[in-house]
Scaffold this active site. Structure first.
Site, mmCIF file in Angstrom:
data_model
loop_
_atom_site.group_PDB
_atom_site.id
_atom_site.type_symbol
_atom_site.label_atom_id
_atom_site.label_comp_id
_atom_site.label_asym_id
_atom_site.label_seq_id
_atom_site.Cartn_x
_atom_site.Cartn_y
_atom_site.Cartn_z
ATOM 1 N N GLY A 26 32.155 1.428 21.736
ATOM 2 C CA GLY A 26 31.581 1.209 23.063
ATOM 3 C C GLY A 26 31.131 -0.228 23.177
ATOM 4 O O GLY A 26 31.214 -1.001 22.222
ATOM 5 N N ARG A 78 24.994 -2.323 23.785
ATOM 6 C CA ARG A 78 23.926 -1.572 24.443
ATOM 7 C C ARG A 78 24.452 -0.360 25.218
ATOM 8 O O ARG A 78 23.850 0.071 26.194
ATOM 9 C CB ARG A 78 23.092 -2.470 25.363
ATOM 10 C CG ARG A 78 22.516 -3.716 24.699
ATOM 11 C CD ARG A 78 21.550 -3.457 23.585
ATOM 12 N NE ARG A 78 20.391 -2.719 24.083
ATOM 13 C CZ ARG A 78 19.586 -2.013 23.319
ATOM 14 N NH1 ARG A 78 19.798 -1.951 22.028
ATOM 15 N NH2 ARG A 78 18.566 -1.376 23.816
ATOM 16 N N ALA A 104 23.742 -0.346 6.615
ATOM 17 C CA ALA A 104 23.381 -1.402 7.558
ATOM 18 C C ALA A 104 24.203 -2.650 7.281
ATOM 19 O O ALA A 104 24.303 -3.098 6.139
ATOM 20 C CB ALA A 104 21.894 -1.719 7.437
ATOM 21 N N HIS A 112 16.450 -0.320 15.299
ATOM 22 C CA HIS A 112 17.292 0.660 14.609
ATOM 23 C C HIS A 112 16.524 1.314 13.463
ATOM 24 O O HIS A 112 16.628 2.526 13.266
ATOM 25 C CB HIS A 112 18.565 -0.008 14.073
ATOM 26 C CG HIS A 112 19.601 -0.227 15.122
ATOM 27 N ND1 HIS A 112 20.760 0.494 15.176
ATOM 28 C CD2 HIS A 112 19.657 -1.096 16.161
ATOM 29 C CE1 HIS A 112 21.492 0.095 16.198
ATOM 30 N NE2 HIS A 112 20.848 -0.881 16.811
ATOM 31 N N ARG A 130 15.472 5.610 13.006
ATOM 32 C CA ARG A 130 16.069 6.443 11.955
ATOM 33 C C ARG A 130 15.042 7.360 11.304
ATOM 34 O O ARG A 130 13.902 6.962 11.062
ATOM 35 C CB ARG A 130 16.668 5.564 10.857
ATOM 36 C CG ARG A 130 17.932 4.882 11.249
ATOM 37 C CD ARG A 130 18.671 4.349 10.047
ATOM 38 N NE ARG A 130 17.925 3.436 9.223
ATOM 39 C CZ ARG A 130 17.956 2.119 9.339
ATOM 40 N NH1 ARG A 130 18.678 1.549 10.272
ATOM 41 N NH2 ARG A 130 17.261 1.369 8.525
#
Length: 179
Positions: free
Chosen positions: A8, A11, A33, A49, A53
């Site tokens: 995608g 954002r 990561a 992020h 998590r």
């Protein structure tokens, strides 16, 4: 083998959707990561992020070699890689400007991507890889931007071919486009 590719725009909600998938697929999740805190803005993105998590997830940071997470993944059912586009970006940013678009650097990066796809293919883990879609916009204005789009486009296409499922996330809405 089980590979899910989530793509995608920036954002778009792709990372959040990938995290939701990971939670549905297993309780033992390793978050891989790829981001580096080059500046304050990137540092803030990484912190967002991290805060999102679950605490029980494992986390490993990878640098040049995407396959490096494998040494830490044995105890996990699900591996979430966030994200391929940042990994490609970091690899290209480490190349001296005089060598941008060098066939040897491009080939080395694509070979590492193929090594990762081979690792995924031979694994019993569920792997979710997040990436940015570069095929919907215009041609980048800078030489580095064009190289990035070309290389990431190749990595994305190779990943999508091997993936069992591919989702495109637009404005937070996932669309299953394969599988």
């Amino acid at each position: 083998m089980s590979l899910v590719l989530v793509t995608g725009g920036v954002r778009s909600g792709k990372s959040r959707y990938a995290e939701e998938l990971a939670m549905m697929l297993g309780s033992r999740v390793l978050y891989v990561a790829t981001g580096k805190a080059w500046d304050d803005e990137m540092k803030q993105r990484i912190e967002l992020h991290q805060a999102r998590r679950p605490l029980e997830w494992g986390c490993v940071e990878v640098g040049e070699r995407l396959t490096d997470y494998h040494a830490f993944s044995e105890q996990y059912d699900v591996v979430l890689i966030d994200c391929l586009s940042t990994w490609v970006s970091n690899r290209l940013m480490s190349v001296d400007e005089s060598e941008w678009r060098s066939p040897s650097h491009t080939q080395a990066l694509l070979q590492e991507a193929e090594a990762w796809l081979s690792l995924v293919h031979n694994s019993s883990q569920k792997v979710i890889a997040v990436t940015s879609e570069v095929g919907l916009g215009g041609v980048a204005l800078s030489r580095l931007g064009r190289w990035f789009a070309d290389v990431l486009g190749d990595v994305n296409q190779r990943s999508a071919r091997q993936a069992d499922a591919v989702y495109a996330v637009l404005s937070g809405i996932p669309w299953r486009i394969k599988g």
